[in-house]
Scaffold this active site. Structure first.
Site, PDB file in Angstrom:
ATOM      1  N   CYS A 102       0.861  -1.179   0.000  1.00 52.63           N
ATOM      2  CA  CYS A 102       0.000   0.000   0.000  1.00 52.63           C
ATOM      3  C   CYS A 102       0.896   1.227   0.000  1.00 52.63           C
ATOM      4  O   CYS A 102       2.121   1.124   0.128  1.00 52.63           O
ATOM      5  CB  CYS A 102      -0.947  -0.013   1.205  1.00 52.63           C
ATOM      6  SG  CYS A 102      -2.340   1.126   1.029  1.00 52.63           S
ATOM      7  N   CYS A 110      -0.256   4.372   1.685  1.00 52.90           N
ATOM      8  CA  CYS A 110      -0.699   5.403   2.624  1.00 52.90           C
ATOM      9  C   CYS A 110       0.401   5.850   3.583  1.00 52.90           C
ATOM     10  O   CYS A 110       0.526   7.036   3.891  1.00 52.90           O
ATOM     11  CB  CYS A 110      -1.926   4.927   3.394  1.00 52.90           C
ATOM     12  SG  CYS A 110      -1.690   3.404   4.324  1.00 52.90           S
ATOM     13  N   CYS A 160      -4.114   6.250   0.037  1.00 59.04           N
ATOM     14  CA  CYS A 160      -3.547   4.991  -0.476  1.00 59.04           C
ATOM     15  C   CYS A 160      -3.181   5.053  -1.945  1.00 59.04           C
ATOM     16  O   CYS A 160      -2.843   4.022  -2.537  1.00 59.04           O
ATOM     17  CB  CYS A 160      -4.531   3.852  -0.242  1.00 59.04           C
ATOM     18  SG  CYS A 160      -4.871   3.537   1.504  1.00 59.04           S
ATOM     19  N   LYS A 172     -12.035  -4.954   2.405  1.00 62.99           N
ATOM     20  CA  LYS A 172     -11.491  -4.071   3.441  1.00 62.99           C
ATOM     21  C   LYS A 172     -12.506  -2.947   3.662  1.00 62.99           C
ATOM     22  O   LYS A 172     -12.637  -2.034   2.859  1.00 62.99           O
ATOM     23  CB  LYS A 172     -10.143  -3.503   3.005  1.00 62.99           C
ATOM     24  CG  LYS A 172      -9.453  -2.666   4.068  1.00 62.99           C
ATOM     25  CD  LYS A 172      -8.086  -2.203   3.558  1.00 62.99           C
ATOM     26  CE  LYS A 172      -7.351  -1.362   4.577  1.00 62.99           C
ATOM     27  NZ  LYS A 172      -6.039  -0.904   4.051  1.00 62.99           N
ATOM     28  N   ARG A 214      -3.208   3.765  12.046  1.00 62.81           N
ATOM     29  CA  ARG A 214      -2.788   5.053  11.465  1.00 62.81           C
ATOM     30  C   ARG A 214      -1.920   5.837  12.440  1.00 62.81           C
ATOM     31  O   ARG A 214      -1.025   6.570  12.037  1.00 62.81           O
ATOM     32  CB  ARG A 214      -4.019   5.847  11.036  1.00 62.81           C
ATOM     33  CG  ARG A 214      -4.720   5.198   9.853  1.00 62.81           C
ATOM     34  CD  ARG A 214      -6.044   5.827   9.521  1.00 62.81           C
ATOM     35  NE  ARG A 214      -6.702   5.074   8.450  1.00 62.81           N
ATOM     36  CZ  ARG A 214      -8.009   5.050   8.254  1.00 62.81           C
ATOM     37  NH1 ARG A 214      -8.797   5.747   9.055  1.00 62.81           N
ATOM     38  NH2 ARG A 214      -8.524   4.347   7.272  1.00 62.81           N
ATOM     39  N   GLU A 225     -16.376  -8.414  -4.480  1.00 64.89           N
ATOM     40  CA  GLU A 225     -14.978  -7.968  -4.488  1.00 64.89           C
ATOM     41  C   GLU A 225     -14.027  -9.159  -4.372  1.00 64.89           C
ATOM     42  O   GLU A 225     -13.018  -9.247  -5.087  1.00 64.89           O
ATOM     43  CB  GLU A 225     -14.732  -7.000  -3.319  1.00 64.89           C
ATOM     44  CG  GLU A 225     -15.316  -5.616  -3.502  1.00 64.89           C
ATOM     45  CD  GLU A 225     -14.349  -4.680  -4.215  1.00 64.89           C
ATOM     46  OE1 GLU A 225     -13.367  -5.154  -4.806  1.00 64.89           O
ATOM     47  OE2 GLU A 225     -14.586  -3.457  -4.170  1.00 64.89           O
ATOM     48  N   LYS A 249     -11.346  -7.668   6.404  1.00 69.92           N
ATOM     49  CA  LYS A 249     -10.828  -6.796   7.463  1.00 69.92           C
ATOM     50  C   LYS A 249     -11.791  -5.631   7.653  1.00 69.92           C
ATOM     51  O   LYS A 249     -12.182  -5.012   6.669  1.00 69.92           O
ATOM     52  CB  LYS A 249      -9.437  -6.289   7.070  1.00 69.92           C
ATOM     53  CG  LYS A 249      -8.792  -5.376   8.106  1.00 69.92           C
ATOM     54  CD  LYS A 249      -7.418  -4.890   7.632  1.00 69.92           C
ATOM     55  CE  LYS A 249      -6.778  -4.000   8.689  1.00 69.92           C
ATOM     56  NZ  LYS A 249      -5.480  -3.464   8.237  1.00 69.92           N
TER      57      LYS A 249
END
Length: 272
Positions: free
Chosen positions: A117, A119, A127, A196, A206, A234, A249
């Site tokens: 990722c 982010c 992201c 997600k 974060r 998905e 998640k």
């Protein structure tokens, strides 16, 4: 005839013989947060008992995981500097790339999984690549795919056993699978964060990686918390694109989704 289901519950040996779902240490993965710099274990206040680890400390932690027979670690990294292209995410000397090489040299039997990722590497905390459009600020999906693919290839080149794309960009699994194959890493599996959901549970994460978005939120690409059917779609799309394992998640709030994905697809499902 009277049904007697308890016949198969009469002893531990009998129960083991017919057990449908087995949960053991063999299925556990330990998330580790890795930072650049001098030897350190910096506490994460919002995750008591968890630390930001320098690379040498991450190696020490992985040695302990091996002693505990935990088979895998999932690495998240933070860079020495952030920018608007997330360049440290795919740098040869990036934090995760260095950590993978060090861990595989010290504990070669441990499976090393890398979070793919941007982010934590972006100055704005999103992201993907940010674009300004007539509708306002948006994430450029296809430009982001190129960076995610470069990141995944760099992880595989460093020695990662699995790569785990988590940015929730459309087509990310197909793009990364093609990039890995083209780079000679066709044997590296993909563990996709397929479902997600946007969640306040990610706040401590974060905090750890200093990756809170500087503006807006992630609801434009992470999933709406109410959409279970979309989660199944998905996951199915990711399997079609080449995902070997799909993840849900946050898992605890979505046990029904885990069950539905498992029933529908029959592939390994990770619960985070």
């Amino acid at each position: 005839m009277i049904a007697r289901p308890r016949r198969l519950r009469s002893s531990e040996t009998m129960r083991r013989l017919v057990r449908e779902t087995r949960l053991s240490v063999d299925q556990l993965v330990m998330p580790l947060f890795v930072r650049p710099g001098k030897p350190s274990r910096i506490p994460i206040p919002s995750m008591p008992g968890q630390f930001m680890l320098s690379i040498d400390q991450a190696v020490a932690e992985c040695r302990q995981l091996q002693k505990l027979r935990i088979p895998a670690a999932l690495l998240f990294g933070t860079p020495s500097k952030k920018d608007e292209t997330g360049s440290q995410a795919f740098a040869n000397d990036g934090t995760l790339q260095q950590a993978v090489r060090a861990i595989k040299a010290a504990v070669p039997e441990l499976l090393v999984i890398t979070d793919v990722c941007l982010c934590a590497f972006m100055s704005h905390g999103h992201c993907g690549v940010v674009r300004t459009t007539k509708r306002g600020v948006d994430i450029d999906n296809d430009a982001t795919l190129k960076l995610l693919s470069k990141t995944a290839v760099s992880h595989a080149q460093a020695g990662a056993d699995l790569v785990a794309p988590s940015a929730m960009m459309d087509g990310q699994v197909a793009a990364i699978r093609a990039a890995l194959d083209d780079a000679g890493h066709s044997r590296v599996p993909l563990l996709s964060y397929a479902a997600k959901f946007a969640s306040s549970f990610y706040g401590p994460f974060r905090d750890a990686l200093d990756s809170s978005p500087a503006f807006g939120d992630l609801a434009g690409y992470q999933m709406d918390p109410a959409n279970a059917e979309e989660a199944v779609r998905e996951a199915a799309l990711d399997v079609e694109e080449g995902a070997d394992i799909v993840m849900v998640k946050p898992a605890l709030a979505y046990l029904d989704v885990i069950r539905r994905i498992k029933d529908r697809l029959g592939v390994p499902v990770a619960a985070y």
